[in-house]
Scaffold this motif. Structure first.
Motif, PDB file in Angstrom:
ATOM      1  N   CYS A  24      -3.421   5.871  16.742  1.00 23.66           N
ATOM      2  CA  CYS A  24      -3.978   5.015  17.779  1.00 23.66           C
ATOM      3  C   CYS A  24      -5.454   4.709  17.504  1.00 23.66           C
ATOM      4  O   CYS A  24      -5.929   3.617  17.796  1.00 23.66           O
ATOM      5  CB  CYS A  24      -3.816   5.692  19.136  1.00 23.66           C
ATOM      6  N   LEU A  25      -6.185   5.664  16.947  1.00 26.31           N
ATOM      7  CA  LEU A  25      -7.565   5.395  16.552  1.00 26.31           C
ATOM      8  C   LEU A  25      -7.613   4.365  15.428  1.00 26.31           C
ATOM      9  O   LEU A  25      -8.464   3.457  15.434  1.00 26.31           O
ATOM     10  CB  LEU A  25      -8.252   6.681  16.122  1.00 26.31           C
ATOM     11  N   CYS A  26      -6.715   4.475  14.467  1.00 25.96           N
ATOM     12  CA  CYS A  26      -6.676   3.502  13.363  1.00 25.96           C
ATOM     13  C   CYS A  26      -6.231   2.117  13.822  1.00 25.96           C
ATOM     14  O   CYS A  26      -6.410   1.126  13.083  1.00 25.96           O
ATOM     15  CB  CYS A  26      -5.742   4.006  12.268  1.00 25.96           C
ATOM     16  N   ALA A  27      -5.646   2.029  15.018  1.00 29.88           N
ATOM     17  CA  ALA A  27      -5.212   0.723  15.521  1.00 29.88           C
ATOM     18  C   ALA A  27      -6.384  -0.196  15.817  1.00 29.88           C
ATOM     19  O   ALA A  27      -6.175  -1.397  16.083  1.00 29.88           O
ATOM     20  CB  ALA A  27      -4.359   0.904  16.771  1.00 29.88           C
ATOM     21  N   ILE A  28      -7.632   0.308  15.775  1.00 24.80           N
ATOM     22  CA  ILE A  28      -8.793  -0.556  15.925  1.00 24.80           C
ATOM     23  C   ILE A  28      -8.860  -1.584  14.799  1.00 24.80           C
ATOM     24  O   ILE A  28      -9.522  -2.630  14.909  1.00 24.80           O
ATOM     25  CB  ILE A  28     -10.090   0.285  15.967  1.00 24.80           C
ATOM     26  N   MET A  29      -8.135  -1.301  13.713  1.00 26.04           N
ATOM     27  CA  MET A  29      -8.077  -2.230  12.588  1.00 26.04           C
ATOM     28  C   MET A  29      -7.251  -3.470  12.892  1.00 26.04           C
ATOM     29  O   MET A  29      -7.178  -4.377  12.042  1.00 26.04           O
ATOM     30  CB  MET A  29      -7.501  -1.528  11.356  1.00 26.04           C
ATOM     31  N   GLU A  30      -6.646  -3.529  14.071  1.00 22.97           N
ATOM     32  CA  GLU A  30      -5.893  -4.724  14.456  1.00 22.97           C
ATOM     33  C   GLU A  30      -6.789  -5.833  14.985  1.00 22.97           C
ATOM     34  O   GLU A  30      -6.285  -6.928  15.317  1.00 22.97           O
ATOM     35  CB  GLU A  30      -4.860  -4.359  15.525  1.00 22.97           C
ATOM     36  N   ILE A  31      -8.083  -5.607  15.065  1.00 22.53           N
ATOM     37  CA  ILE A  31      -8.994  -6.661  15.550  1.00 22.53           C
ATOM     38  C   ILE A  31      -8.948  -7.893  14.652  1.00 22.53           C
ATOM     39  O   ILE A  31      -8.798  -9.025  15.150  1.00 22.53           O
ATOM     40  CB  ILE A  31     -10.424  -6.115  15.686  1.00 22.53           C
ATOM     41  N   PRO A  32      -9.082  -7.784  13.317  1.00 28.62           N
ATOM     42  CA  PRO A  32      -8.980  -9.004  12.491  1.00 28.62           C
ATOM     43  C   PRO A  32      -7.609  -9.660  12.581  1.00 28.62           C
ATOM     44  O   PRO A  32      -7.507 -10.888  12.455  1.00 28.62           O
ATOM     45  CB  PRO A  32      -9.280  -8.502  11.079  1.00 28.62           C
ATOM     46  N   ASP A  80     -13.466 -18.352  10.335  1.00 32.23           N
ATOM     47  CA  ASP A  80     -13.302 -17.598   9.096  1.00 32.23           C
ATOM     48  C   ASP A  80     -14.362 -16.519   8.944  1.00 32.23           C
ATOM     49  O   ASP A  80     -14.094 -15.443   8.407  1.00 32.23           O
ATOM     50  CB  ASP A  80     -13.355 -18.552   7.902  1.00 32.23           C
ATOM     51  N   VAL A  81     -15.567 -16.808   9.416  1.00 32.59           N
ATOM     52  CA  VAL A  81     -16.645 -15.819   9.308  1.00 32.59           C
ATOM     53  C   VAL A  81     -16.343 -14.603  10.179  1.00 32.59           C
ATOM     54  O   VAL A  81     -16.525 -13.458   9.762  1.00 32.59           O
ATOM     55  CB  VAL A  81     -17.991 -16.460   9.695  1.00 32.59           C
ATOM     56  N   LEU A  82     -15.865 -14.850  11.401  1.00 32.84           N
ATOM     57  CA  LEU A  82     -15.528 -13.737  12.290  1.00 32.84           C
ATOM     58  C   LEU A  82     -14.390 -12.905  11.719  1.00 32.84           C
ATOM     59  O   LEU A  82     -14.420 -11.664  11.771  1.00 32.84           O
ATOM     60  CB  LEU A  82     -15.151 -14.277  13.668  1.00 32.84           C
ATOM     61  N   PHE A  83     -13.386 -13.562  11.159  1.00 36.42           N
ATOM     62  CA  PHE A  83     -12.275 -12.830  10.570  1.00 36.42           C
ATOM     63  C   PHE A  83     -12.730 -11.979   9.388  1.00 36.42           C
ATOM     64  O   PHE A  83     -12.371 -10.796   9.275  1.00 36.42           O
ATOM     65  CB  PHE A  83     -11.186 -13.804  10.121  1.00 36.42           C
ATOM     66  N   ALA A  84     -13.505 -12.559   8.493  1.00 33.79           N
ATOM     67  CA  ALA A  84     -13.972 -11.813   7.320  1.00 33.79           C
ATOM     68  C   ALA A  84     -14.870 -10.648   7.731  1.00 33.79           C
ATOM     69  O   ALA A  84     -14.791  -9.556   7.149  1.00 33.79           O
ATOM     70  CB  ALA A  84     -14.706 -12.743   6.366  1.00 33.79           C
ATOM     71  N   THR A  85     -15.715 -10.864   8.726  1.00 33.94           N
ATOM     72  CA  THR A  85     -16.618  -9.797   9.166  1.00 33.94           C
ATOM     73  C   THR A  85     -15.845  -8.636   9.777  1.00 33.94           C
ATOM     74  O   THR A  85     -16.063  -7.461   9.433  1.00 33.94           O
ATOM     75  CB  THR A  85     -17.629 -10.353  10.180  1.00 33.94           C
ATOM     76  N   THR A  86     -14.930  -8.935  10.709  1.00 34.27           N
ATOM     77  CA  THR A  86     -14.149  -7.868  11.333  1.00 34.27           C
ATOM     78  C   THR A  86     -13.226  -7.184  10.327  1.00 34.27           C
ATOM     79  O   THR A  86     -12.998  -5.970  10.417  1.00 34.27           O
ATOM     80  CB  THR A  86     -13.323  -8.442  12.488  1.00 34.27           C
ATOM     81  N   PHE A  87     -12.717  -7.931   9.381  1.00 38.46           N
ATOM     82  CA  PHE A  87     -11.849  -7.326   8.371  1.00 38.46           C
ATOM     83  C   PHE A  87     -12.630  -6.333   7.512  1.00 38.46           C
ATOM     84  O   PHE A  87     -12.141  -5.238   7.215  1.00 38.46           O
ATOM     85  CB  PHE A  87     -11.237  -8.416   7.487  1.00 38.46           C
ATOM     86  N   PHE A  88     -13.812  -6.720   7.099  1.00 38.40           N
ATOM     87  CA  PHE A  88     -14.607  -5.815   6.269  1.00 38.40           C
ATOM     88  C   PHE A  88     -15.042  -4.575   7.055  1.00 38.40           C
ATOM     89  O   PHE A  88     -14.999  -3.454   6.528  1.00 38.40           O
ATOM     90  CB  PHE A  88     -15.832  -6.543   5.729  1.00 38.40           C
ATOM     91  N   LEU A  89     -15.462  -4.758   8.303  1.00 39.60           N
ATOM     92  CA  LEU A  89     -15.954  -3.616   9.081  1.00 39.60           C
ATOM     93  C   LEU A  89     -14.847  -2.630   9.420  1.00 39.60           C
ATOM     94  O   LEU A  89     -15.084  -1.408   9.429  1.00 39.60           O
ATOM     95  CB  LEU A  89     -16.621  -4.116  10.364  1.00 39.60           C
TER      96      LEU A  89
END
Length: 395
Positions: A136-144, A160-169
């Motif tokens: 459930c903690l790793c589910a934070i990766m569902e933001i992108p 695209d910038v928001l997606f790339a930023t959230t994906f990298f973080l």
């Protein structure tokens, strides 16, 4: 250490799983009429799942970041984390089943069958090992994923910038941090088990591959944008020079009524109008069709045939000299002189004029007869002497 993936015998008997499966199915059928394309319908369940899993991970993510990324400070598994894991399993199965029924072309074998099947087993393994709080903690990766899904449903929300930023973080930086924590602090987090750390290490190459594709897409779109801009600027400059010839020399003519203060803020080269841009686009389209049907090549072949035909045929002056047409110029000169004399009121000698015309006509007829005699002499079926005899007889 070997990781034993347990069977999913208790999955279908879970009330949370059954409720989530029914809710997702109803949500899909209720939302489908609002999205006409197959691509949009294929992202309905993904949007719902990514939003729910992101919300479910927020309490654990808050405890994790507030404790300065101390993995041991997050709360243990609870009914909240258990239901979140069962919901994610229901989404994976519903996406495959409904995808085969309604958007089969969008169900990829890697991101569909393989990804969803493996993650059903991974989530079940986490639930059996009482690690639902870790998943459930790793589910934070569902933001992108939510950013990408909402953009698929509504293209106006694409960033695209928001997606790339959230994906990298989340899927690169946070993934590496959590993976190292699961390895280094496994004694306090997983009772010495390396299972979560190994799973994180196996999933990371897939995230890195997706991120590299995202970066390559950024670079490609940037290069295409620059190329289109250069082409547009070049076409605009050509149109501006054609519409304003005075600007081709680097000078611009200003209106005498223009204010000197506003001239310093205006561009010396006006932007091309909509009609000019359409004219350039039409010219380019006609050029493409010309090249497509190979009409330019046919035109070059036709010009080459004309050039070869002109090389084979004799010159016009030689033909005129041969048939004696230029001798008629003398008669034309005589007529011209007569016309000039009449306009100026000068006397005309009719006797000398008739004699000169008769001599001109007889000379032309003689040349024509001589040319016919030569052609008759060149014939292979008649002896050469006969041409002279016929000439003497005719004289």
């Amino acid at each position: 250490m070997m990781i034993s993936l347990p069977a999913t015998d208790h999955l279908l008997h879970s009330t949370a799983f059954q409720s989530a499966l029914v809710a997702l199915t109803l949500a899909f059928y209720l939302a489908s009429p609002h999205f006409p394309t197959v691509k949009q319908r294929s992202w309905i369940l993904t949007t719902i799942s990514s939003a729910v899993m992101t919300i479910a991970s927020l309490p654990l993510a808050y405890d994790y970041f507030s404790s300065y990324a101390d993995i041991t400070r997050i709360p243990q598994s609870s009914m909240w984390t258990y239901c979140a894991c069962r919901f994610f399993q229901a989404y994976l199965i519903a996406d495959i089943v409904l995808g085969l029924l309604h958007y089969r072309s969008k169900v990829n074998w890697l991101t569909g069958w393989v990804h969803h099947s493996i993650y059903v087993l991974v989530v079940e393994y986490a639930v059996r090992m009482n690690w639902s709080h870790i998943f459930c903690l790793c589910a934070i990766m569902e933001i992108p994923t939510f950013v990408l899904a909402i953009a698929a449903l509504n293209p106006n929300l694409r960033s695209d910038v928001l997606f790339a930023t959230t994906f990298f973080l989340t899927r690169i930086a946070l993934h590496v941090r959590l993976g190292l924590s699961f390895f280094l602090q496994r004694a306090r987090v997983t009772e010495g088990s390396m299972g979560p750390g190994i799973l994180m290490a196996c999933i990371f190459p897939l995230h890195a591959f997706w991120f590299s594709g995202c970066v390559k897409g950024f670079v490609k779109r940037n290069q295409q944008g620059k190329k289109k801009k250069r082409v547009a600027d070049g076409n605009g400059a050509v149109v501006a020079r054609r519409e304003h010839p005075s600007m081709s020399n680097g000078t611009s003519t200003a209106s005498p009524s223009a204010s000197p203060h506003t001239s310093s803020f205006t561009s010396p080269s006006p932007r091309p109008s909509t009609f000019s841009r359409r004219r350039v686009a039409l010219r380019l389209a006609m050029r493409q069709r010309w090249d497509q049907f190979r009409l330019s090549r046919a035109g070059r072949h036709f010009g080459e045939m004309q050039r070869r035909l002109r090389d084979v045929l004799p010159m016009r002056e030689l033909v005129y000299d041969y048939v004696g047409i230029e001798r008629g110029d003398m008669a034309g000169e005589i007529v011209r002189k007569v016309g000039v004399s009449m306009n100026e009121g000068l006397p005309i000698d009719s006797t000398s004029l008739a004699a000169r015309l008769a001599s001109s006509i007889s000379t032309s007829e003689g040349l024509v007869k001589a040319s016919k005699g030569l052609e008759f002499a060149d014939s292979p079926s008649v002896p050469k002497g006969s041409s002279s005899l016929s000439s003497s007889s005719s004289s």
